[in-house]
Enzyme design. Structure first.
Site, mmCIF file in Angstrom:
data_model
loop_
_atom_site.group_PDB
_atom_site.id
_atom_site.type_symbol
_atom_site.label_atom_id
_atom_site.label_comp_id
_atom_site.label_asym_id
_atom_site.label_seq_id
_atom_site.Cartn_x
_atom_site.Cartn_y
_atom_site.Cartn_z
ATOM 1 N N THR A 82 10.729 -1.773 -9.270
ATOM 2 C CA THR A 82 11.696 -0.326 -9.433
ATOM 3 C C THR A 82 12.797 -0.855 -9.842
ATOM 4 O O THR A 82 13.431 -2.045 -9.714
ATOM 5 C CB THR A 82 11.617 0.216 -8.060
ATOM 6 O OG1 THR A 82 10.266 0.351 -7.606
ATOM 7 C CG2 THR A 82 12.308 1.689 -7.980
ATOM 8 N N GLY A 139 9.376 -1.413 -3.721
ATOM 9 C CA GLY A 139 7.892 -0.824 -3.527
ATOM 10 C C GLY A 139 7.820 -0.460 -1.965
ATOM 11 O O GLY A 139 8.589 0.358 -1.540
#
Length: 529
Positions: A351, A434
């Site tokens: 991410t 995550g």
């Protein structure tokens, strides 16, 4: 204040604007937008587009995003830019799909419709001062002209070669003669630059209703995927009302489900029942209580968090004082609880998170992702788009509220956060990684709101995460703390990689300044002016 005789990083300070992102190119792009008169939304989307080029394993236009916008008047707006499963992903299909063990990360069924481009367009139209074409400009130039790969990106990329070598499009666009680029090496993405140029010229619909969507749908259909052009055309980001809880005389805001920010809020509610300030920030008691609170929060997440358009998610009950009291009462200050089958299974995900605050003190907390490294590992050969695998966030048990289904959004791990005091935003932050993200939010909230750390210290501080039956500890956790945690019954394990990343900007309203921090676990920086 940090010890200047030891390695470390100072906080960044500014008056007119501040940006923090996980690579310097994205931070600089955001600051350039602010200095030209753009606002925080303009800057955030420009930076996110840059990260889709220079951190392609973490994020991309084939992924999703979430955003929180905090205004100077204290109002907070949320946008859910997560995509949906195919309308054809119905129960009859699922019954014969052979997915009883879950959705494989490289499966075409793991690919949900990318929501990021639609969300960017909505945010710029409703809150920005520039258009999508201007916001994509720096990313287009970097993809076309090349960029130098940064060290953390190179490290991660090298570990994903086997994954991307198995896909024709991924080999074509993401490898150099079968290898990952090295730190400092120049990388170009000519196909992606042309795709971004098409979107800049023709707008959001060029992605969802034209040749770009056609290539994605055709590629996935050849592998058994269920997405259609109609699924792409109906994509629409959703404004949502943020959820919040009180903690240490502050309010912490998160995106509601289908995001799992509620997990962090449940954990904070539990920890509010303990006097955390009496424990040193690096003490075994702090790590133990944080772990025990969050293990219980994750179990509730795994049971209840789903798309609220398709399931009754009991948000009020999950955030109630009764739930917090019950969970806190289960915690033994001296012993860890036994393993529980409702705890999450390990999932490696990637991410980017960035934050921007402008001269008007509009704070943007923004997160964009393709989930696992390079998402599904499926990359479109002509347009160069790495497709996310957010469908892995679904379960395949028809009795579960988060079971994959027609047009559903999966339980989603990416979560931005804001913190308010006396009704006004004083901190915009997020922690990547995550499944780790709710734990990271709690960790940073404790560091800033209880232990009084500045934003850089709060991000630097050694992290922990209970995963796959073990308590993972970063290198900086003291040896005595490790030993005490083991004596409490924790299976202590050294982290084999940093736990996430993160960015943060504090608004010092007394001084009228901004204070930024950027996680040393990534390549980024905070910069103000």
């Amino acid at each position: 204040m940090r010890n200047f005789q030891l390695p470390g990083r100072s906080t960044a300070h500014g008056v007119n604007g501040m940006a923090a992102a996980s690579t310097p190119l994205a931070t600089l792009a955001a600051i350039d937008v602010l200095r030209r008169g753009g606002n925080a939304i303009d800057a955030a989307i420009t930076a996110s587009a840059v990260l889709c080029v220079v951190e392609p394993h973490m994020t991309g236009i084939g992924g999703d995003c979430f955003c929180l916008i905090g205004r100077a008047d204290g109002s907070v707006t949320g946008l859910n830019g997560s995509g949906r499963a195919a309308m054809a992903a119905d129960r009859d299909w699922l019954a014969g799909a052979g997915l009883e063990g879950g959705i494989p990360s490289d499966s075409p069924h793991a690919v949900t419709v990318p929501g990021a481009i639609d969300a960017w367009d909505v945010l710029l139209r409703d809150h920005g001062t520039i258009g999508l074409a201007d916001a994509l400009g720096p990313a287009i130039a970097l993809a076309r002209d090349g960029f130098a790969v940064t060290p953390r990106v190179a490290r991660d990329w090298a570990g994903l070669v086997d994954k991307i070598d198995g896909d024709e499009g991924a080999r074509q666009h993401l490898l150099l003669d079968g290898r990952a680029p090295q730190a400092g090496e120049i990388m170009h993405f000519p196909a992606l630059s042309r795709t971004l140029e098409t979107i800049a010229r023709d707008g959001r619909d060029a992605f969802y209703e034209g040749a770009i969507a056609e290539e994605i749908v055709t590629l996935l259909a050849a592998r058994g995927g269920r997405l259609t052009m109609e699924d792409f055309a109906r994509t629409a980001a959703s404004y949502v009302t943020p959820i919040a809880t009180g903690f240490a005389d502050h309010a912490v805001d998160e995106i509601p489900p289908n995001g799992h920010g509620i997990t962090a809020l449940i954990g904070l509610n539990v920890l509010e029942r303990f006097d955390m300030a009496r424990f040193a920030p690096d003490s075994p008691e702090r790590y133990h209580l944080q772990t025990e609170a969050m293990r219980r929060a994750y179990m509730l997440r795994n049971r209840y968090v789903a798309d609220p358009d398709h399931a009754d998610v009991p948000v009020e009950a999950l955030l109630s004082a009764e739930t917090a009291d019950r969970l806190a009462g289960e915690i033994d200050l001296a012993r860890t609880m036994p393993a529980n089958p409702l705890e999450l299974a390990p999932t490696g995900t990637d991410t980017i998170y960035l934050t921007v605050v402008d001269k008007d003190r509009t704070a943007v907390s923004f997160i964009n992702s393709v989930f696992a490294g390079f998402g599904s590992g499926i990359v479109t050969p002509r347009t160069g788009i790495a497709l996310q695998n957010r469908g892995c966030g679904f379960v395949t048990d028809p009795a579960h509220p988060n079971c994959i289904g027609p047009g559903k959004r999966p339980m989603h791990t990416i979560i931005p956060a804001l913190v308010r005091r006396d009704g006004r935003v004083i901190l915009s932050y997020g922690v990547m990684g995550g499944q780790y993200q709710p734990m990271g939010h709690v960790h940073v909230a404790l560091n800033t709101l209880v232990y009084g750390m500045d934003v850089q210290e709060a991000l630097d501080f050694p992290r922990s995460f209970h995963d796959d039956g073990a308590l993972i500890l970063e290198d900086g956790v003291p040896a005595a703390t490790r030993e005490a945690l083991a004596a409490m019954g924790h299976t202590v394990k050294a982290a084999d990689a940093p736990l996430g990343g993160g960015q943060a900007i504090a608004i010092d309203r007394a001084r009228g300044t901004l204070v930024g921090g950027s996680d040393p676990r990534k390549d980024g920086q905070a910069l103000g002016y």
